[in-house]
Write a protein that holds these residues in place. Structure first.
Motif, PDB file in Angstrom:
ATOM      1  N   LEU A 116      38.812  37.152  30.964  1.00 49.45           N
ATOM      2  CA  LEU A 116      37.912  38.205  30.517  1.00 49.45           C
ATOM      3  C   LEU A 116      38.015  39.393  31.469  1.00 49.45           C
ATOM      4  N   LEU A 117      38.481  40.522  30.972  1.00 48.04           N
ATOM      5  CA  LEU A 117      38.491  41.746  31.771  1.00 48.04           C
ATOM      6  C   LEU A 117      37.157  42.451  31.579  1.00 48.04           C
ATOM      7  N   VAL A 118      36.406  42.566  32.658  1.00 50.97           N
ATOM      8  CA  VAL A 118      35.077  43.182  32.612  1.00 50.97           C
ATOM      9  C   VAL A 118      35.130  44.500  33.382  1.00 50.97           C
ATOM     10  N   PRO A 119      35.156  45.641  32.690  1.00 52.24           N
ATOM     11  CA  PRO A 119      35.236  46.916  33.404  1.00 52.24           C
ATOM     12  C   PRO A 119      33.923  47.266  34.092  1.00 52.24           C
ATOM     13  N   VAL A 120      34.036  47.904  35.250  1.00 49.78           N
ATOM     14  CA  VAL A 120      32.860  48.424  35.947  1.00 49.78           C
ATOM     15  C   VAL A 120      32.441  49.705  35.231  1.00 49.78           C
ATOM     16  N   GLY A 197      34.959  31.706  30.668  1.00 47.26           N
ATOM     17  CA  GLY A 197      36.299  32.157  30.997  1.00 47.26           C
ATOM     18  C   GLY A 197      36.438  32.588  32.441  1.00 47.26           C
ATOM     19  N   ARG A 198      37.658  32.972  32.775  1.00 42.56           N
ATOM     20  CA  ARG A 198      37.943  33.515  34.099  1.00 42.56           C
ATOM     21  C   ARG A 198      37.666  35.009  34.067  1.00 42.56           C
ATOM     22  N   CYS A 283      37.224  37.391  40.202  1.00 37.91           N
ATOM     23  CA  CYS A 283      38.054  38.203  41.083  1.00 37.91           C
ATOM     24  C   CYS A 283      38.054  39.628  40.540  1.00 37.91           C
ATOM     25  N   ALA A 284      38.779  40.517  41.170  1.00 39.45           N
ATOM     26  CA  ALA A 284      38.769  41.917  40.762  1.00 39.45           C
ATOM     27  C   ALA A 284      40.157  42.510  40.882  1.00 39.45           C
ATOM     28  N   ALA A 285      40.433  43.517  40.067  1.00 39.00           N
ATOM     29  CA  ALA A 285      41.724  44.205  40.076  1.00 39.00           C
ATOM     30  C   ALA A 285      41.495  45.686  39.846  1.00 39.00           C
TER      31      ALA A 285
END
Length: 302
Positions: A116-120, A197-198, A283-285
């Motif tokens: 799961l990509l969670v945008p800030v 999810g991750r 984690c973060a990217a």
């Protein structure tokens, strides 16, 4: 006829490279190399806010990379979404690989579930002024690239600002963390999805890390349920020195690094997501981070 064709071409092709200004290129070869020519790396801001998850970045925030990010964010150069999204996808892959390694070493597992990509989220007023949300746009571009290579990923815009925050541009590291503490909350209906999810928090840029730390707090609270949120509350930092970086460099250029004292982390102090932190699947990217953040300190390596 020649003038008409030139005008049409200007609508389809960019007038200049988003990184160096070279004509007729979205991002020229040299600037693409600056953005994505090296493998994404683990980064840490100095000082490091407590609760910051492991962060990976594609490139230092300088020169052509800085120019391209600002062109996309502040000037609406949306043709740059593609190459910036590809760079973000590389950071996500690096973060997922590192998370698998940490988890395997921690409990013998390999981790699983959808990514799961969670945008800030940007401040509402900033989104209105820009006409778009840069982090959300790049998250979708990164997801498209990741799916192309077989990663099961979706974008989940799970975070919302629940109160107004001050402009970050004139604030120092401590002030930024205090300004953002408790500012984010979950959008309705997203809590259950986050537990399955991750989670990779994504943003275009990491400076002090305050935004990512606050986003991680909100996500962890949702994943653990009532009464099981992070034990970290209020402004806290792991001090190893002083940093030049501030959000205002988006408009005014980066300040110079100040030569400050370095301190070792007190014995027993946990750094969330690091060697002593809880393995919590978050984690973060980011596309870029301040050059200082690429200098991982030996006493904090995993």
């Amino acid at each position: 006829m020649r003038d008409w064709w030139q005008d049409l071409t200007d609508l389809v092709l960019p007038a200049e490279c988003g990184g160096c200004g070279r004509p007729r290129a979205v991002l020229c070869a040299a600037c693409r190399t600056a953005l994505s020519g090296a493998a994404p790396r683990r980064v840490r801001p100095v000082p490091e806010p407590a609760g910051l998850p492991p962060v990976h970045a594609a490139a230092p925030y300088a020169d052509a990379v800085r120019a391209a990010l600002l062109a996309h964010k502040e000037r609406g150069a949306l043709a740059l979404t593609g190459p910036l999204g590809e760079a973000l996808a590389g950071s996500v892959r690096a973060g997922l690989r590192a998370a698998r390694t940490r988890r395997a070493g921690h409990d013998g597992g390999s981790g699983g579930g959808p990514v799961l990509l969670v945008p800030v989220p940007s401040a509402r007023r900033a989104t209105r002024a820009r006409g778009h949300d840069p982090a959300l746009r790049l998250a979708y571009a990164a997801a498209s690239e990741l799916r192309r290579t077989g990663v099961p990923v979706r974008v989940l815009a799970a975070l919302r600002q629940r109160r107004a925050v001050a402009d970050q541009s004139g604030l120092g590291a401590r002030q930024r963390l205090a300004n953002l503490a408790g500012a984010l909350t979950l959008a309705p209906g997203c809590g259950r999805l986050l537990r399955g999810g991750r989670v990779v928090l994504v943003d275009d840029l990491m400076t002090t890390g305050a935004s990512l730390a606050e986003a991680a707090r909100a996500v962890r609270a949702a994943r653990t349920g009532p009464g099981g949120g992070s034990s970290i509350s209020g402004p806290a930092f792991v001090y190893l020195g002083e940093t030049w970086e501030r959000r205002g460099e988006q408009r005014n250029g980066p300040d110079r690094q100040s030569a400050g004292p370095r301190f070792r982390r007190p014995s027993g102090t946990a750094v969330a997501g690091g060697a002593e932190g809880k393995i919590d699947g978050v984690c973060a990217a980011v596309v870029a981070a301040s050059p200082d953040a690429f200098q991982i300190h030996p006493e904090l390596t995993e």
